[in-house]
Design a protein around this motif. Structure first.
Motif, PDB file in Angstrom:
ATOM      1  N   UNK A  38       0.827  -1.211   0.000  1.00  0.00           N
ATOM      2  CA  UNK A  38       0.000   0.000   0.000  1.00  0.00           C
ATOM      3  C   UNK A  38       0.861   1.260   0.000  1.00  0.00           C
ATOM      4  N   UNK A  39       1.961   1.235   0.723  1.00  0.00           N
ATOM      5  CA  UNK A  39       2.875   2.376   0.748  1.00  0.00           C
ATOM      6  C   UNK A  39       3.543   2.551  -0.605  1.00  0.00           C
ATOM      7  N   UNK A  40       3.912   1.441  -1.218  1.00  0.00           N
ATOM      8  CA  UNK A  40       4.522   1.492  -2.544  1.00  0.00           C
ATOM      9  C   UNK A  40       3.537   2.101  -3.541  1.00  0.00           C
ATOM     10  N   UNK A  41       2.286   1.662  -3.488  1.00  0.00           N
ATOM     11  CA  UNK A  41       1.259   2.194  -4.384  1.00  0.00           C
ATOM     12  C   UNK A  41       1.062   3.686  -4.157  1.00  0.00           C
ATOM     13  N   UNK A  42       1.010   4.099  -2.909  1.00  0.00           N
ATOM     14  CA  UNK A  42       0.827   5.523  -2.600  1.00  0.00           C
ATOM     15  C   UNK A  42       1.990   6.345  -3.146  1.00  0.00           C
ATOM     16  N   UNK A  43       3.196   5.833  -3.016  1.00  0.00           N
ATOM     17  CA  UNK A  43       4.382   6.565  -3.464  1.00  0.00           C
ATOM     18  C   UNK A  43       4.482   6.610  -4.993  1.00  0.00           C
ATOM     19  N   UNK A  44       4.070   5.554  -5.660  1.00  0.00           N
ATOM     20  CA  UNK A  44       4.245   5.435  -7.112  1.00  0.00           C
ATOM     21  C   UNK A  44       2.927   5.498  -7.884  1.00  0.00           C
ATOM     22  N   UNK A  45       1.879   6.012  -7.255  1.00  0.00           N
ATOM     23  CA  UNK A  45       0.524   5.941  -7.825  1.00  0.00           C
ATOM     24  C   UNK A  45       0.439   6.383  -9.286  1.00  0.00           C
ATOM     25  N   UNK A  46       0.907   7.573  -9.591  1.00  0.00           N
ATOM     26  CA  UNK A  46       0.785   8.069 -10.957  1.00  0.00           C
ATOM     27  C   UNK A  46       1.744   7.343 -11.903  1.00  0.00           C
ATOM     28  N   UNK A  47       2.876   6.915 -11.399  1.00  0.00           N
ATOM     29  CA  UNK A  47       3.816   6.167 -12.229  1.00  0.00           C
ATOM     30  C   UNK A  47       3.293   4.762 -12.523  1.00  0.00           C
ATOM     31  N   UNK A  48       2.622   4.154 -11.549  1.00  0.00           N
ATOM     32  CA  UNK A  48       2.040   2.828 -11.766  1.00  0.00           C
ATOM     33  C   UNK A  48       1.023   2.897 -12.900  1.00  0.00           C
ATOM     34  N   UNK A  49       0.212   3.949 -12.912  1.00  0.00           N
ATOM     35  CA  UNK A  49      -0.779   4.092 -13.985  1.00  0.00           C
ATOM     36  C   UNK A  49      -0.104   4.236 -15.347  1.00  0.00           C
ATOM     37  N   UNK A  50       0.974   4.994 -15.406  1.00  0.00           N
ATOM     38  CA  UNK A  50       1.724   5.163 -16.662  1.00  0.00           C
ATOM     39  C   UNK A  50       2.301   3.827 -17.125  1.00  0.00           C
ATOM     40  N   UNK A  51       2.910   3.093 -16.210  1.00  0.00           N
ATOM     41  CA  UNK A  51       3.508   1.794 -16.539  1.00  0.00           C
ATOM     42  C   UNK A  51       2.420   0.805 -16.966  1.00  0.00           C
ATOM     43  N   UNK A  52       1.270   0.842 -16.308  1.00  0.00           N
ATOM     44  CA  UNK A  52       0.164  -0.057 -16.688  1.00  0.00           C
ATOM     45  C   UNK A  52      -0.287   0.229 -18.119  1.00  0.00           C
ATOM     46  N   UNK A  53      -0.344   1.484 -18.507  1.00  0.00           N
ATOM     47  CA  UNK A  53      -0.740   1.815 -19.884  1.00  0.00           C
ATOM     48  C   UNK A  53       0.305   1.322 -20.891  1.00  0.00           C
ATOM     49  N   UNK A  54       1.578   1.416 -20.545  1.00  0.00           N
ATOM     50  CA  UNK A  54       2.645   0.977 -21.459  1.00  0.00           C
ATOM     51  C   UNK A  54       2.753  -0.539 -21.570  1.00  0.00           C
ATOM     52  N   UNK A  55       2.632  -1.222 -20.424  1.00  0.00           N
ATOM     53  CA  UNK A  55       2.886  -2.670 -20.369  1.00  0.00           C
ATOM     54  C   UNK A  55       1.659  -3.404 -19.839  1.00  0.00           C
ATOM     55  N   UNK A  56       0.511  -3.138 -20.433  1.00  0.00           N
ATOM     56  CA  UNK A  56      -0.749  -3.697 -19.953  1.00  0.00           C
ATOM     57  C   UNK A  56      -0.770  -5.214 -20.082  1.00  0.00           C
ATOM     58  N   UNK A  57      -1.178  -5.876 -19.012  1.00  0.00           N
ATOM     59  CA  UNK A  57      -1.310  -7.324 -18.987  1.00  0.00           C
ATOM     60  C   UNK A  57      -2.580  -7.718 -19.727  1.00  0.00           C
ATOM     61  N   UNK A  58      -2.460  -8.604 -20.675  1.00  0.00           N
ATOM     62  CA  UNK A  58      -3.583  -8.974 -21.540  1.00  0.00           C
ATOM     63  C   UNK A  58      -4.557  -9.965 -20.892  1.00  0.00           C
ATOM     64  N   UNK A  59      -4.092 -10.737 -19.913  1.00  0.00           N
ATOM     65  CA  UNK A  59      -4.941 -11.762 -19.317  1.00  0.00           C
ATOM     66  C   UNK A  59      -5.756 -11.199 -18.152  1.00  0.00           C
ATOM     67  N   UNK A  60      -6.828 -11.883 -17.835  1.00  0.00           N
ATOM     68  CA  UNK A  60      -7.660 -11.502 -16.710  1.00  0.00           C
ATOM     69  C   UNK A  60      -6.935 -11.852 -15.416  1.00  0.00           C
ATOM     70  N   UNK A  61      -7.089 -10.999 -14.414  1.00  0.00           N
ATOM     71  CA  UNK A  61      -6.450 -11.223 -13.118  1.00  0.00           C
ATOM     72  C   UNK A  61      -7.535 -11.340 -12.070  1.00  0.00           C
ATOM     73  N   UNK A  62      -7.469 -12.405 -11.286  1.00  0.00           N
ATOM     74  CA  UNK A  62      -8.422 -12.550 -10.192  1.00  0.00           C
ATOM     75  C   UNK A  62      -7.705 -12.284  -8.880  1.00  0.00           C
TER      76      UNK A  62
END
Length: 65
Positions: A38-62
């Motif tokens: 949770x701390x990592x997400x809070x610190x990297x929140x906007x960067x995580x979104x950028x990385x997700x757009x660049x390297x989006x996982x194609x499979x469904x995640x449960x």
């Protein structure tokens, strides 16, 4: 939680991320081991979104129950 599992939950393709941007991947992986997810997400929140757009996982995640 392992870093690879965290990336899957955030719908980030770990293989592509680590291949295309190995320096950032290594930095994030090392940092992730030193803090709570949770701390990592809070610190990297906007960067995580950028990385997700660049390297989006194609499979469904449960979410683990």
């Amino acid at each position: 939680m392992e870093f690879e599992e965290y990336l899957r939950l955030k719908k980030i393709d770990q293989q592509t991320f680590s291949t295309v941007d190995p320096a950032r991947y290594a930095e994030w992986k090392e940092l992730f081991t030193t803090m709570h997810p949770d701390s990592f997400t809070a610190q990297k929140k906007f960067l995580v979104n950028e990385i997700r757009r660049r390297y989006h996982l194609k499979e469904e995640v449960s979410k683990p129950q």
